[in-house]
Motif scaffolding. Structure first.
Motif, PDB file in Angstrom:
ATOM      1  N   LEU A  60     -11.834   4.730  -1.939  1.00 46.08           N
ATOM      2  CA  LEU A  60     -10.627   4.613  -1.122  1.00 46.08           C
ATOM      3  C   LEU A  60     -10.729   5.620   0.019  1.00 46.08           C
ATOM      4  CD1 LEU A  60      -7.580   4.213  -3.547  1.00 46.08           C
ATOM      5  CD2 LEU A  60      -8.399   2.561  -1.860  1.00 46.08           C
ATOM      6  N   GLU A  72       0.842  -1.189   0.000  1.00 41.54           N
ATOM      7  CA  GLU A  72       0.000   0.000   0.000  1.00 41.54           C
ATOM      8  C   GLU A  72       0.884   1.248   0.000  1.00 41.54           C
ATOM      9  OE1 GLU A  72      -2.967   0.111   3.025  1.00 41.54           O
ATOM     10  OE2 GLU A  72      -3.498  -2.008   2.800  1.00 41.54           O
ATOM     11  N   ILE A 106     -10.944   1.627   1.378  1.00 39.68           N
ATOM     12  CA  ILE A 106     -12.001   0.640   1.202  1.00 39.68           C
ATOM     13  C   ILE A 106     -11.890  -0.404   2.310  1.00 39.68           C
ATOM     14  CG2 ILE A 106     -10.566  -0.644  -0.455  1.00 39.68           C
ATOM     15  CD1 ILE A 106     -13.215  -1.493  -1.829  1.00 39.68           C
ATOM     16  N   THR A 165      -7.982  -5.319  -2.681  1.00 35.06           N
ATOM     17  CA  THR A 165      -8.808  -5.420  -3.892  1.00 35.06           C
ATOM     18  C   THR A 165      -8.336  -4.465  -4.981  1.00 35.06           C
ATOM     19  OG1 THR A 165     -10.445  -3.773  -3.125  1.00 35.06           O
ATOM     20  CG2 THR A 165     -10.825  -6.084  -2.512  1.00 35.06           C
ATOM     21  N   LYS A 166      -7.635  -3.394  -4.576  1.00 39.11           N
ATOM     22  CA  LYS A 166      -7.142  -2.405  -5.534  1.00 39.11           C
ATOM     23  C   LYS A 166      -5.720  -2.712  -5.988  1.00 39.11           C
ATOM     24  CE  LYS A 166     -10.914  -0.051  -4.893  1.00 39.11           C
ATOM     25  NZ  LYS A 166     -11.971  -0.042  -5.938  1.00 39.11           N
ATOM     26  N   LEU A 167      -5.028  -3.549  -5.244  1.00 40.60           N
ATOM     27  CA  LEU A 167      -3.620  -3.808  -5.522  1.00 40.60           C
ATOM     28  C   LEU A 167      -3.365  -5.123  -6.242  1.00 40.60           C
ATOM     29  CD1 LEU A 167      -2.186  -2.673  -2.053  1.00 40.60           C
ATOM     30  CD2 LEU A 167      -2.055  -1.414  -4.207  1.00 40.60           C
ATOM     31  N   ARG A 177     -14.490  -9.294  -7.920  1.00 42.35           N
ATOM     32  CA  ARG A 177     -13.934  -8.110  -8.587  1.00 42.35           C
ATOM     33  C   ARG A 177     -15.030  -7.246  -9.217  1.00 42.35           C
ATOM     34  NH1 ARG A 177      -9.985  -9.563 -13.444  1.00 42.35           N
ATOM     35  NH2 ARG A 177     -11.607 -11.143 -13.602  1.00 42.35           N
ATOM     36  N   GLY A 209      -7.992  -2.810   0.933  1.00 42.80           N
ATOM     37  CA  GLY A 209      -7.026  -2.259  -0.009  1.00 42.80           C
ATOM     38  C   GLY A 209      -6.465  -3.280  -0.974  1.00 42.80           C
ATOM     39  N   ASP A 214     -15.730   1.356  -5.972  1.00 41.94           N
ATOM     40  CA  ASP A 214     -14.615   2.178  -6.438  1.00 41.94           C
ATOM     41  C   ASP A 214     -14.406   3.323  -5.456  1.00 41.94           C
ATOM     42  OD1 ASP A 214     -12.575   3.165  -7.955  1.00 41.94           O
ATOM     43  OD2 ASP A 214     -13.883   4.193  -9.386  1.00 41.94           O
ATOM     44  N   MET A 255      -4.906   2.155   2.900  1.00 38.89           N
ATOM     45  CA  MET A 255      -6.015   1.965   1.970  1.00 38.89           C
ATOM     46  C   MET A 255      -7.199   1.240   2.601  1.00 38.89           C
ATOM     47  SD  MET A 255      -3.740   0.899  -1.381  1.00 38.89           S
ATOM     48  CE  MET A 255      -5.133   0.775  -2.501  1.00 38.89           C
TER      49      MET A 255
END
Length: 251
Positions: A197, A81, A199, A91-93, A190, A89, A195, A85
């Motif tokens: 942050l 991170e 999250i 899930t975004k990385l 997914r 987090g 969408d 996040m």
């Protein structure tokens, strides 16, 4: 080979100060071993050897300690991170296409002797998009947590109840269920991830899963489970490990 599990290891562990003043919580020692190593070894024993670790606070120390995982007979990678996040987090990385079709997500600081084979079997039988392992505790102890409402057979999740509604959900009940911090998820998660942050798994990810219209499995976990968030809880898990490890008692 695809990633089989994601470990969440980004927490600061402030309630364990001064142990965590200069050390990430997953590296706090229990009988001379970082607590996260117990989790990794439990996964490895279940045949899960390819794990991505989501790190934030002092994450470089976790990377330096475990490296690529070869010393544990595993293959470890890291989701770093750039800034806090939240618990979701990862899930975004993560590169979703690198994940197994179904994969485990687990907190690196919840020591849990879950029967992984049974957990997977429950997911195969009852979980389409995800399966959550729930811990049953006295209602008075969990009135400030998100509450899991399983069906009568305790095989599917009916609702993921926000902590603001916990007291109402638990009214008249001696016990209730909270998340163990261990999940099995399908890659299709997914498609419903918010969408936003930061999250949160608890605020954003799981409420969406629970209302997705897809089958969500529920695993009523009765295996030893420990939240190591306080000094008292850390001592409790240390006592349990001592009780199941003859070599430690002999030493």
């Amino acid at each position: 080979m695809p990633i089989q599990a994601i470990l969440l290891a980004g927490g600061k562990g402030t309630r364990l100060a001064p142990l965590t003043d200069n050390l990430p919580k997953p590296l706090v020692l229990i009988h001379g071993k970082p607590m996260m190593q117990y989790v990794l070894e439990h996964l490895r024993a279940a045949g899960i050897t390819r794990v991505a670790i989501s790190v934030a606070h002092l994450g470089h120390m976790i990377q330096e300690t475990f490296g690529d995982g070869s010393q544990l007979g595993m293959h470890l990678s890291y989701l770093v991170e750039p800034e806090p996040m939240g618990t979701g987090g990862w899930t975004k990385l993560v590169h979703w296409d690198e994940l197994n079709e179904n994969f485990i997500v687990a907190n690196a600081d919840n020591l849990f002797w879950i029967d992984v084979a049974q957990f997977w079997e429950r997911h195969r039988a009852h979980g389409d998009i995800a399966t959550i392992a729930g811990i049953e505790l006295p209602s008075v102890d969990i009135a400030k947590y998100e509450i899991l409402r399983p069906n009568v057979e305790h095989k599917n999740l009916e609702a993921y109840v926000d902590r603001s509604q916990a007291e109402t959900e638990l009214a008249g009940k001696e016990t209730g269920f909270i998340s163990s911090g261990w999940y099995i998820m399908n890659r299709s998660v997914r498609d419903i991830v918010d969408d936003v942050l930061p999250i949160s798994n608890e605020v954003h990810v799981w409420p969406r899963i629970a209302t997705s219209g897809r089958s969500v499995g529920f695993y009523h976990a009765t295996e030893p489970w420990f939240d190591s968030g306080t000094h008292e809880r850390l001592a409790r898990v240390a006592t349990h490990i001592l009780s199941i490890t003859p070599s430690l008692r002999e030493g």
